[in-house]
Design a protein around this motif. Structure first.
Motif, PDB file in Angstrom:
ATOM      1  N   ASP A  46      11.509 -51.888 -65.366  1.00 36.21           N
ATOM      2  CA  ASP A  46      12.183 -52.299 -66.598  1.00 36.21           C
ATOM      3  C   ASP A  46      12.779 -51.075 -67.294  1.00 36.21           C
ATOM      4  OD1 ASP A  46      10.170 -51.072 -68.180  1.00 36.21           O
ATOM      5  OD2 ASP A  46       9.306 -52.960 -68.841  1.00 36.21           O
TER       6      ASP A  46
ATOM      7  N   ARG B 255      21.903 -58.800 -61.995  1.00 36.25           N
ATOM      8  CA  ARG B 255      21.878 -59.213 -63.409  1.00 36.25           C
ATOM      9  C   ARG B 255      20.939 -58.316 -64.210  1.00 36.25           C
ATOM     10  NH1 ARG B 255      19.303 -62.512 -67.307  1.00 36.25           N
ATOM     11  NH2 ARG B 255      17.467 -62.890 -66.013  1.00 36.25           N
ATOM     12  N   LEU B 256      19.773 -58.024 -63.658  1.00 36.04           N
ATOM     13  CA  LEU B 256      18.781 -57.234 -64.377  1.00 36.04           C
ATOM     14  C   LEU B 256      19.170 -55.761 -64.456  1.00 36.04           C
ATOM     15  CD1 LEU B 256      15.476 -58.899 -63.164  1.00 36.04           C
ATOM     16  CD2 LEU B 256      16.977 -59.507 -65.078  1.00 36.04           C
TER      17      LEU B 256
ATOM     18  N   ARG C 277      13.526 -56.956 -76.065  1.00 35.40           N
ATOM     19  CA  ARG C 277      14.850 -57.546 -75.836  1.00 35.40           C
ATOM     20  C   ARG C 277      15.153 -57.657 -74.339  1.00 35.40           C
ATOM     21  NH1 ARG C 277      17.491 -58.284 -80.528  1.00 35.40           N
ATOM     22  NH2 ARG C 277      16.898 -56.979 -82.294  1.00 35.40           N
ATOM     23  N   PHE C 278      14.776 -56.644 -73.559  1.00 38.33           N
ATOM     24  CA  PHE C 278      14.968 -56.690 -72.111  1.00 38.33           C
ATOM     25  C   PHE C 278      14.227 -57.883 -71.510  1.00 38.33           C
ATOM     26  CE2 PHE C 278      13.315 -55.722 -67.880  1.00 38.33           C
ATOM     27  CZ  PHE C 278      14.492 -55.517 -67.176  1.00 38.33           C
ATOM     28  N   TRP C 279      12.931 -57.999 -71.803  1.00 39.18           N
ATOM     29  CA  TRP C 279      12.137 -59.070 -71.193  1.00 39.18           C
ATOM     30  C   TRP C 279      12.538 -60.452 -71.695  1.00 39.18           C
ATOM     31  CZ3 TRP C 279       9.956 -58.939 -66.768  1.00 39.18           C
ATOM     32  CH2 TRP C 279       9.609 -57.707 -66.228  1.00 39.18           C
ATOM     33  N   ARG C 280      12.998 -60.547 -72.945  1.00 40.05           N
ATOM     34  CA  ARG C 280      13.519 -61.834 -73.420  1.00 40.05           C
ATOM     35  C   ARG C 280      14.712 -62.247 -72.575  1.00 40.05           C
ATOM     36  NH1 ARG C 280      13.590 -60.163 -79.699  1.00 40.05           N
ATOM     37  NH2 ARG C 280      11.349 -60.157 -80.043  1.00 40.05           N
ATOM     38  N   ALA C 281      15.602 -61.300 -72.293  1.00 39.85           N
ATOM     39  CA  ALA C 281      16.787 -61.608 -71.487  1.00 39.85           C
ATOM     40  C   ALA C 281      16.409 -61.933 -70.042  1.00 39.85           C
ATOM     41  CB  ALA C 281      17.773 -60.445 -71.532  1.00 39.85           C
ATOM     42  N   VAL C 282      15.424 -61.230 -69.493  1.00 43.18           N
ATOM     43  CA  VAL C 282      14.996 -61.482 -68.116  1.00 43.18           C
ATOM     44  C   VAL C 282      14.459 -62.894 -67.971  1.00 43.18           C
ATOM     45  CG1 VAL C 282      13.277 -60.869 -66.346  1.00 43.18           C
ATOM     46  CG2 VAL C 282      14.485 -59.063 -67.593  1.00 43.18           C
TER      47      VAL C 282
ATOM     48  N   GLY D 237      14.399 -65.485 -70.366  1.00 43.13           N
ATOM     49  CA  GLY D 237      14.876 -66.578 -71.219  1.00 43.13           C
ATOM     50  C   GLY D 237      13.931 -66.856 -72.372  1.00 43.13           C
TER      51      GLY D 237
ATOM     52  N   GLU E 127      19.935 -61.811 -58.788  1.00 37.44           N
ATOM     53  CA  GLU E 127      19.096 -61.581 -59.963  1.00 37.44           C
ATOM     54  C   GLU E 127      18.903 -60.088 -60.197  1.00 37.44           C
ATOM     55  OE1 GLU E 127      16.728 -62.781 -63.338  1.00 37.44           O
ATOM     56  OE2 GLU E 127      18.483 -63.514 -62.255  1.00 37.44           O
TER      57      GLU E 127
ATOM     58  N   LEU F  72      21.171 -55.250 -67.345  1.00 31.19           N
ATOM     59  CA  LEU F  72      20.375 -55.245 -68.580  1.00 31.19           C
ATOM     60  C   LEU F  72      19.622 -53.935 -68.779  1.00 31.19           C
ATOM     61  CD1 LEU F  72      18.798 -58.825 -68.374  1.00 31.19           C
ATOM     62  CD2 LEU F  72      20.654 -58.079 -69.897  1.00 31.19           C
TER      63      LEU F  72
END
Length: 144
Positions: free
Chosen positions: A135, A109-110, A21-26, A28, A106, A113
């Protein structure tokens, strides 16, 4: 004659769903379609035998042009620095203060997350500035 290969990047982790889920959000990215016969991944997961639920998740680029990411549960925790890491290219072509502003935005933003900010490496005449990050499970990556 060379053949074209596809690359999948695999993460060993304690909580594959959280890291996916983290990497999907990072990036897109999205979840791949669920296996045939299942309405979604939750339904597929519930159909698996006990002890085999939630061992892996994936993330794909919606256009299919970038590598697939795969996240698999492993019993051991992260011990040492990654030998391979991702560079999230947010400042390509930018220099100086403009690049630093994009990296900072950025990074903020991360962090929201669940990422952890590392050292900011400033431009040195050979390399442009980049922001070191981790991450949600401590895997290193760079914003560059």
């Amino acid at each position: 004659m060379a053949s074209i290969k596809q690359v999948q990047i695999t993460f060993d982790c304690a909580n594959p769903e959280r890291v996916a889920r983290f990497w999907r959000a990072v990036l897109g990215y999205i979840a791949p379609p669920a296996p045939e016969g299942y309405a979604g991944w939750d339904e597929f997961d519930r159909a698996q035998p006990p002890g085999h639920q939630g061992p892996a998740f994936a993330a794909i680029n919606p256009t299919g042009t970038e590598p697939r990411l795969f996240f698999q549960r492993v019993p051991e925790g992260k011990v040492v620095k990654n030998r391979v890491h991702l560079d999230v290219r947010v400042g390509t072509g930018l220099v100086g203060e403009e690049r630093l502003a994009v990296l900072e935005a950025e990074c903020a933003r991360l962090v929201a997350l669940g990422a952890v900010r590392g050292q900011l490496l400033l431009a040195d005449g050979e390399n442009e500035s980049c922001q070191l990050m981790q991450d949600v499970e401590g895997n290193e990556f760079c914003l560059d």
